[in-house]
Design a protein around this motif. Structure first.
Motif, mmCIF file in Angstrom:
data_model
loop_
_atom_site.group_PDB
_atom_site.id
_atom_site.type_symbol
_atom_site.label_atom_id
_atom_site.label_comp_id
_atom_site.label_asym_id
_atom_site.label_seq_id
_atom_site.Cartn_x
_atom_site.Cartn_y
_atom_site.Cartn_z
ATOM 1 N N VAL A 195 48.553 13.893 -42.196
ATOM 2 C CA VAL A 195 47.477 13.030 -42.476
ATOM 3 C C VAL A 195 47.740 12.768 -43.997
ATOM 4 N N PRO A 196 47.546 11.451 -44.224
ATOM 5 C CA PRO A 196 47.697 11.133 -45.631
ATOM 6 C C PRO A 196 46.628 11.565 -46.506
ATOM 7 N N ALA A 197 46.812 11.902 -47.871
ATOM 8 C CA ALA A 197 45.668 12.122 -48.627
ATOM 9 C C ALA A 197 44.655 10.901 -48.825
ATOM 10 N N GLY A 198 43.300 11.344 -48.869
ATOM 11 C CA GLY A 198 42.477 10.243 -48.911
ATOM 12 C C GLY A 198 42.184 9.395 -47.665
ATOM 13 N N ALA A 199 42.889 9.854 -46.436
ATOM 14 C CA ALA A 199 42.720 9.001 -45.199
ATOM 15 C C ALA A 199 41.129 8.871 -44.917
ATOM 16 N N PRO A 221 43.527 17.860 -49.131
ATOM 17 C CA PRO A 221 42.043 17.717 -49.506
ATOM 18 C C PRO A 221 41.619 16.441 -49.608
ATOM 19 N N ASP A 222 40.512 16.205 -49.224
ATOM 20 C CA ASP A 222 39.785 14.692 -49.344
ATOM 21 C C ASP A 222 38.563 14.586 -50.011
ATOM 22 N N GLU A 256 48.403 25.275 -50.440
ATOM 23 C CA GLU A 256 47.774 24.074 -50.109
ATOM 24 C C GLU A 256 46.529 24.078 -49.420
ATOM 25 N N LEU A 257 46.353 25.114 -48.663
ATOM 26 C CA LEU A 257 45.094 25.285 -47.556
ATOM 27 C C LEU A 257 44.131 26.328 -48.206
#
Length: 628
Positions: A195-199, A221-222, A256-257
């Motif tokens: 999933v791309p960042a900021g989707a 993260p979004d 990253e999580l």
């Protein structure tokens, strides 16, 4: 008679039919139930065994239910002029194809159910005209592709989008980011790997996001999540408006999580799939301090490389870390090198310069970076003068070496100096292992007897070239002291080591001991003879073919002339005329007469016959008079 005037008086009192009166409703399709007595009108055909959309639909209907049938396609005319339709259900059919513009007249439609069908893709024109659509259900299909413009007409009104249980590996994330009014987004049970960042940053009204059972190893993260009170929510506090489901994914639990771990949850059953130390553990039971990353380490880089100007060059850099580091290159001038007309950067860390120039020489810097840090390594590139030009039509060859370009020859002084120079930049060469002879694709390796090592089972040769990272192994019998390598590439430098494999007397296990290492370079490949060009070959073939045809014609003419001579100047098919007879002999009984003699028979074998007297005189034609 008095009744007739009375009837005529009463006729104007009869109500006239109004032209605005609604038309007679269409008959209800067979096996369907229609509600036409009151508004809104409904046509209900669930489980009616229909093979196509009934053509006799009432075009004023506001609700049309065609679920649980066998409809295979939706054509353009099936739903034409149904401008008042609000709810359309085509669930659980066998629909494989939806014609472009099939829903173009349904501008008032609020809900479209296409779940449980066999759609494999959704193009840009198939949902055209649905400007008021709020609920779009596409779950349980076979969707593998969703066009970027498929949702353009309903992007501002859509509130519920269900794409679950499909085969989607990629999504038009930019198009999904324009769904500003969407409340529920179902992406579960697909094949999404990233999933791309900021989707989801522009989905301000999103209340439920389901990404269960995909192939996600990490979730970036979004900004949407940071604006919600769910972030860092203490356990037991009221639930946030956002519902985030991501169970059933092979999550890689590293740094990253950490942001996701801080979302304290009580009812989700997500688990870690990797790294091995955390595999199988309940996600929310892993402490934040265990979500760690490893900084990158450069494990391999290309040795100093020298190429002539105008030739390609490949610079390699390999790095490991957690997460996998991203490799970038910086030129000697300090500029970041990316994909261009002269260079290509590959995801595996290789930088390929398609055409080198003298200004490209210098120190290239490989930078490997991830969330835990970065590591650098330097690779030197030397760009020499361009090679001398070669004539395209030249047919000369380099002098062969004993008739075989791959024949082993002792290294020349130039190659020996080059090998010595290469050895200075590489590992030290052991005098016990020597490459005594080498050619363009072969080399002879020799090593001394290893009697001090007891119980030798075999020897192992390991080697690789400067342009290849893969080690090649060769197993040699224990009684051998040399080996011929015959699968080498020309014009490359090789690092080679010989190891003795023996049985350790103390432990009884198989062990190895290095015998020695060496570095050598193979000879450059011989320049092949210039082959004749295609036009030259074509002209030669035409001339040869013409010569053969001309020679054949000449031979044919010569044969005809010879046959003509043999038959005395007459055509072969006609018999030769007999020669004129000058005189003839007649057999008479003593009288002379101008009698024409028959042609003499062919001579036969001699035989006994009676001798008769023949009186001969010159023969004259019958029309000429004879003398007295």
């Amino acid at each position: 008679m008095a009744v007739l005037p009375l009837l005529l008086c009463l006729l104007p009192l009869a109500p006239a039919s109004s032209p605005s009166q609604p038309a007679t409703p269409s008959p209800c399709p067979r096996r369907c139930r229609c509600q036409t007595q009151s508004l809104p009108l409904s046509v209900l055909c669930p489980g009616a065994g229909l093979l196509f959309v009934p053509p006799s639909l009432d075009r004023r209907a506001a609700e049309l239910r065609l679920a649980d049938n066998f409809i295979a396609a939706v054509r353009r005319r099936d739903l034409a002029n149904m401008t008042g339709l609000l709810h359309l259900s085509l669930s659980r059919n066998t629909i494989r194809h939806v014609a472009a513009g099939a829903f173009a007249d349904l501008r008032a439609l609020r809900a479209l159910h296409l779940d449980g069908n066999r759609l494999t893709s959704l193009g840009e024109g198939q949902l055209r005209g649905l400007v008021n659509l709020r609920h779009l259900i596409l779950s349980n299909n076979q969707l593998a592709a969703l066009a970027a413009g498929a949702l353009d007409d309903c992007a501002e009104t859509l509130e519920d989008l269900d794409l679950s249980y499909n085969n989607l590996e990629q999504l038009p994330w930019e198009a999904l980011g324009r769904l500003g009014n969407v409340n529920t987004l179902g992406l579960d049970h697909n094949l999404l790997a990233s999933v791309p960042a900021g989707a989801f940053s522009r989905l301000h009204k999103l209340a439920r996001l389901d990404m269960t059972s995909n192939r996600l190893t990490t979730i970036p993260p979004d900004p949407l999540f940071s604006r919600l009170p769910l972030l860092a929510r203490p356990r037991g506090s009221p639930a946030s408006a956002l519902v985030l489901a991501f169970g059933g994914n092979p999550l890689h639990c590293n740094c990253e999580l950490v942001w996701l771990r801080r979302l304290a949850r009580e009812d989700d059953l997500e688990a870690c799939a990797s790294p091995p130390a955390l595999g199988g553990r309940y996600f929310w039971a892993v402490g934040e301090e265990e979500f760690v990353c490893e900084p990158p380490v450069v494990t391999h880089r290309s040795p100093p490389l020298a190429v002539p100007a105008g030739r390609p060059a490949a610079l390699r850099c390999r790095a490991v870390g957690d997460p996998e580091p991203r490799v970038r290159w910086v030129s000697p001038q300090g500029r970041l090198v990316g994909n261009s007309s002269r260079a290509r950067a590959f995801p595996n860390g290789t930088l390929e310069l398609l055409v080198t120039e003298p200004g490209d020489g210098g120190i290239f810097t490989c930078i490997a970076a991830n969330a835990a840090g970065e590591a650098t390594a330097a690779v030197e590139l030397t760009v020499g003068p361009p090679p001398p030009p070669q004539l395209a039509n030249s047919t000369s060859c380099d002098p062969p070496r004993d008739g075989d370009p791959d024949a082993l020859t002792p290294p020349s002084a130039a190659s020996a100096s080059a090998a010595a120079k290469a050895a200075d930049t590489g590992p030290p060469t052991d005098r016990g292992v020597q490459v005594t002879e080498h050619g363009a694709t072969a080399a002879l390796v020799q090593w001394p007897d290893q009697r001090p090592i007891p119980g030798i089972r075999m020897y192992q040769i390991q080697y690789n070239s400067s342009a290849d990272d893969i080690l090649v192994y060769r197993m040699i019998p224990a009684d051998s002291r040399s080996f011929l390598l015959s699968d080498l590439a020309s014009g490359r430098t090789y690092d080679l080591c010989v190891l003795a494999v023996y049985e350790d007397g103390a432990t009884g296990l198989t062990a190895t001991r290095p015998v020695g290492c060496a570095r050598f370079s193979t000879e450059p490949a011989l320049r092949p003879c210039g082959a004749p060009h295609a036009p030259f070959l074509g002209g030669t073939m035409i001339i040869a073919l013409g010569g053969v045809i001309v020679a054949s014609v000449l031979v044919f003419i010569f044969v005809l002339l010879m046959r003509y001579k043999v038959h005395g100047g007459q055509p072969p098919g006609k018999a030769k005329a007999p020669a004129p007879v000058s005189s003839v002999c007649l057999q008479t009984n003593g009288a002379l007469g101008p009698t024409l003699a028959p042609p003499a028979p062919e001579p036969a074998a001699p035989r006994a016959h009676t001798v008769v007297q023949l009186d001969c005189e010159p023969w004259r034609p019958s029309h000429e008079p004879t003398g007295p």
